[in-house]
Design an enzyme around this catalytic site. Sequence first.
Site, PDB file in Angstrom:
ATOM      1  N   HIS A 112       0.843  -1.189   0.000  1.00  0.00           N
ATOM      2  CA  HIS A 112       0.000   0.000   0.000  1.00  0.00           C
ATOM      3  C   HIS A 112       0.882   1.244   0.000  1.00  0.00           C
ATOM      4  O   HIS A 112       2.117   1.133  -0.102  1.00  0.00           O
ATOM      5  CB  HIS A 112      -0.964  -0.025   1.196  1.00  0.00           C
ATOM      6  CG  HIS A 112      -0.280  -0.272   2.523  1.00  0.00           C
ATOM      7  ND1 HIS A 112       0.610   0.614   3.086  1.00  0.00           N
ATOM      8  CD2 HIS A 112      -0.334  -1.318   3.385  1.00  0.00           C
ATOM      9  CE1 HIS A 112       1.041   0.145   4.231  1.00  0.00           C
ATOM     10  NE2 HIS A 112       0.494  -1.041   4.438  1.00  0.00           N
ATOM     11  N   HIS A 127       4.035   1.344   2.241  1.00  0.00           N
ATOM     12  CA  HIS A 127       5.193   0.660   1.652  1.00  0.00           C
ATOM     13  C   HIS A 127       5.802   1.507   0.537  1.00  0.00           C
ATOM     14  O   HIS A 127       7.019   1.588   0.390  1.00  0.00           O
ATOM     15  CB  HIS A 127       4.783  -0.697   1.075  1.00  0.00           C
ATOM     16  CG  HIS A 127       4.199  -1.658   2.067  1.00  0.00           C
ATOM     17  ND1 HIS A 127       2.882  -2.055   2.025  1.00  0.00           N
ATOM     18  CD2 HIS A 127       4.751  -2.313   3.113  1.00  0.00           C
ATOM     19  CE1 HIS A 127       2.652  -2.925   2.995  1.00  0.00           C
ATOM     20  NE2 HIS A 127       3.766  -3.097   3.683  1.00  0.00           N
ATOM     21  N   GLN A 174       7.477   4.000  10.860  1.00  0.00           N
ATOM     22  CA  GLN A 174       7.272   4.419  12.250  1.00  0.00           C
ATOM     23  C   GLN A 174       5.943   3.880  12.781  1.00  0.00           C
ATOM     24  O   GLN A 174       5.731   3.830  13.984  1.00  0.00           O
ATOM     25  CB  GLN A 174       7.317   5.956  12.311  1.00  0.00           C
ATOM     26  CG  GLN A 174       7.262   6.554  13.700  1.00  0.00           C
ATOM     27  CD  GLN A 174       8.408   6.088  14.584  1.00  0.00           C
ATOM     28  OE1 GLN A 174       9.527   5.872  14.122  1.00  0.00           O
ATOM     29  NE2 GLN A 174       8.122   5.916  15.873  1.00  0.00           N
ATOM     30  N   LYS A 175       5.055   3.454  11.884  1.00  0.00           N
ATOM     31  CA  LYS A 175       3.791   2.861  12.329  1.00  0.00           C
ATOM     32  C   LYS A 175       4.047   1.703  13.285  1.00  0.00           C
ATOM     33  O   LYS A 175       3.305   1.479  14.227  1.00  0.00           O
ATOM     34  CB  LYS A 175       3.005   2.366  11.114  1.00  0.00           C
ATOM     35  CG  LYS A 175       1.579   2.113  11.424  1.00  0.00           C
ATOM     36  CD  LYS A 175       1.016   1.061  10.520  1.00  0.00           C
ATOM     37  CE  LYS A 175       0.245   0.116  11.389  1.00  0.00           C
ATOM     38  NZ  LYS A 175       0.349  -1.247  10.946  1.00  0.00           N
ATOM     39  N   GLN A 201       8.894  -2.087  16.602  1.00  0.00           N
ATOM     40  CA  GLN A 201       9.657  -2.907  15.649  1.00  0.00           C
ATOM     41  C   GLN A 201      10.939  -2.178  15.214  1.00  0.00           C
ATOM     42  O   GLN A 201      12.017  -2.778  15.169  1.00  0.00           O
ATOM     43  CB  GLN A 201       8.784  -3.212  14.433  1.00  0.00           C
ATOM     44  CG  GLN A 201       9.518  -3.907  13.300  1.00  0.00           C
ATOM     45  CD  GLN A 201       8.553  -4.399  12.235  1.00  0.00           C
ATOM     46  OE1 GLN A 201       7.950  -5.445  12.382  1.00  0.00           O
ATOM     47  NE2 GLN A 201       8.405  -3.646  11.166  1.00  0.00           N
TER      48      GLN A 201
HETATM   49  P1  AMP Z   1       4.499  -5.059   6.662  1.00  0.00           P
HETATM   50  O1  AMP Z   1       4.373  -5.451   5.219  1.00  0.00           O
HETATM   51  O2  AMP Z   1       3.203  -4.722   7.321  1.00  0.00           O
HETATM   52  O3  AMP Z   1       5.369  -5.992   7.453  1.00  0.00           O
HETATM   53  O4  AMP Z   1       5.273  -3.679   6.663  1.00  0.00           O
HETATM   54  C1  AMP Z   1       6.504  -3.541   6.006  1.00  0.00           C
HETATM   55  C2  AMP Z   1       7.101  -2.209   6.374  1.00  0.00           C
HETATM   56  O5  AMP Z   1       6.209  -1.163   5.999  1.00  0.00           O
HETATM   57  C3  AMP Z   1       7.331  -2.063   7.887  1.00  0.00           C
HETATM   58  O6  AMP Z   1       8.556  -1.377   8.098  1.00  0.00           O
HETATM   59  C4  AMP Z   1       6.162  -1.228   8.313  1.00  0.00           C
HETATM   60  O7  AMP Z   1       6.411  -0.473   9.470  1.00  0.00           O
HETATM   61  C5  AMP Z   1       5.983  -0.333   7.107  1.00  0.00           C
HETATM   62  N1  AMP Z   1       4.636   0.216   7.077  1.00  0.00           N
HETATM   63  C6  AMP Z   1       3.465  -0.462   7.205  1.00  0.00           C
HETATM   64  N2  AMP Z   1       2.425   0.392   7.194  1.00  0.00           N
HETATM   65  C7  AMP Z   1       2.944   1.636   7.067  1.00  0.00           C
HETATM   66  C8  AMP Z   1       2.383   2.951   7.009  1.00  0.00           C
HETATM   67  N3  AMP Z   1       1.063   3.151   7.074  1.00  0.00           N
HETATM   68  N4  AMP Z   1       3.228   3.998   6.879  1.00  0.00           N
HETATM   69  C9  AMP Z   1       4.565   3.800   6.823  1.00  0.00           C
HETATM   70  N5  AMP Z   1       5.157   2.595   6.872  1.00  0.00           N
HETATM   71  C10 AMP Z   1       4.359   1.527   6.992  1.00  0.00           C
END
Ligand code: AMP
Length: 280
Positions: free
Chosen positions: A32, A35, A146-147, A151
């Site tokens: 999304h 990412h 930062q969300k 982590q």
């Molecule tokens: P995920 O695919 O959910 O494991 O996320 C992959 C990376 O994208 C991680 O570093 C998350 O923190 C980051 N991420 C997920 N959602 C957001 C968001 N809304 N804004 C910024 N980074 C995000």
Amino acid sequence: MTRVVRTREALRAVLDTGRRPVGLVPTMGWLHDGHRALMARARAESATTVVTIFVNPRQFGDPADLARYPRNEDRDLDICEAEGVELVFMPSVEEVYPPGFDTTVSLGAIARPLEGAARPGHFEGVATVVAILFNLIRAERAYFGQKDAQQVAVIRRMSIDLAIPTEVIACPTVREPDGLAMSSRNVHLAPNERAAAPVLRRALLSAREAWSAGERSGDVLRDRMLAELAEEPLAAVEYVSVADAGTLEELDQVAGPALLSLAVEFGTTRLIDNELLGTG
Ligand code: AMP
């Protein structure tokens, strides 16, 4: 053209002849705009941007949660292509964890509260896969959202402690127009839950407002968040937190940088969000 590789060997072959610096964006797919913002930042600072797409079984406690995690390879690859990503690593579970795999990263205090308490073993699973990806890709920089504030803190701590040379960079949370933080899990929200979900952001902003007006009591700030969340009948609160931004320990009084964070369930979908106070 985005190149797609699925094995460690193919990944290494491409990286060995690729240009540096390398910027890494680890993801679990169902990409999304959050990412995409990480990819755009990586691309601006790197000669080669690598996105990894891997739904990591080791970071899921609940098998049902893993089974229903959304996936769409073709759509994800189109997004990587549109963002000008040079290389996508999409390994199988066996490629990441080959037969005989028997080592995990053991984390300290930073991984214990908040998400660590709510999801036992989650961060060990995250840290283990990120350590593997860091060692396979050997990027100069890796970009995280930062969300998932804890982590970022966990991975930063691990990189420093295990002398992994990849620099960990945190990027701002990307939100929907109504304030809901973008998340692959938002797709599971029923329409009425989706309509209710911006209450997370309102709760955080309500506590921020109180802090801006001079409130420094941890309990008062937590109560502000709880009061806002109580307005929304669909929101089942798991925790609200006012913690030291460095150690993530709960605060009686806010004297320096603090992290407001919360986890809330809407039906079977668990959402998290956070807001940093006093960090410039
Ligand atoms: P995920 O695919 O959910 O494991 O996320 C992959 C990376 O994208 C991680 O570093 C998350 O923190 C980051 N991420 C997920 N959602 C957001 C968001 N809304 N804004 C910024 N980074 C995000």
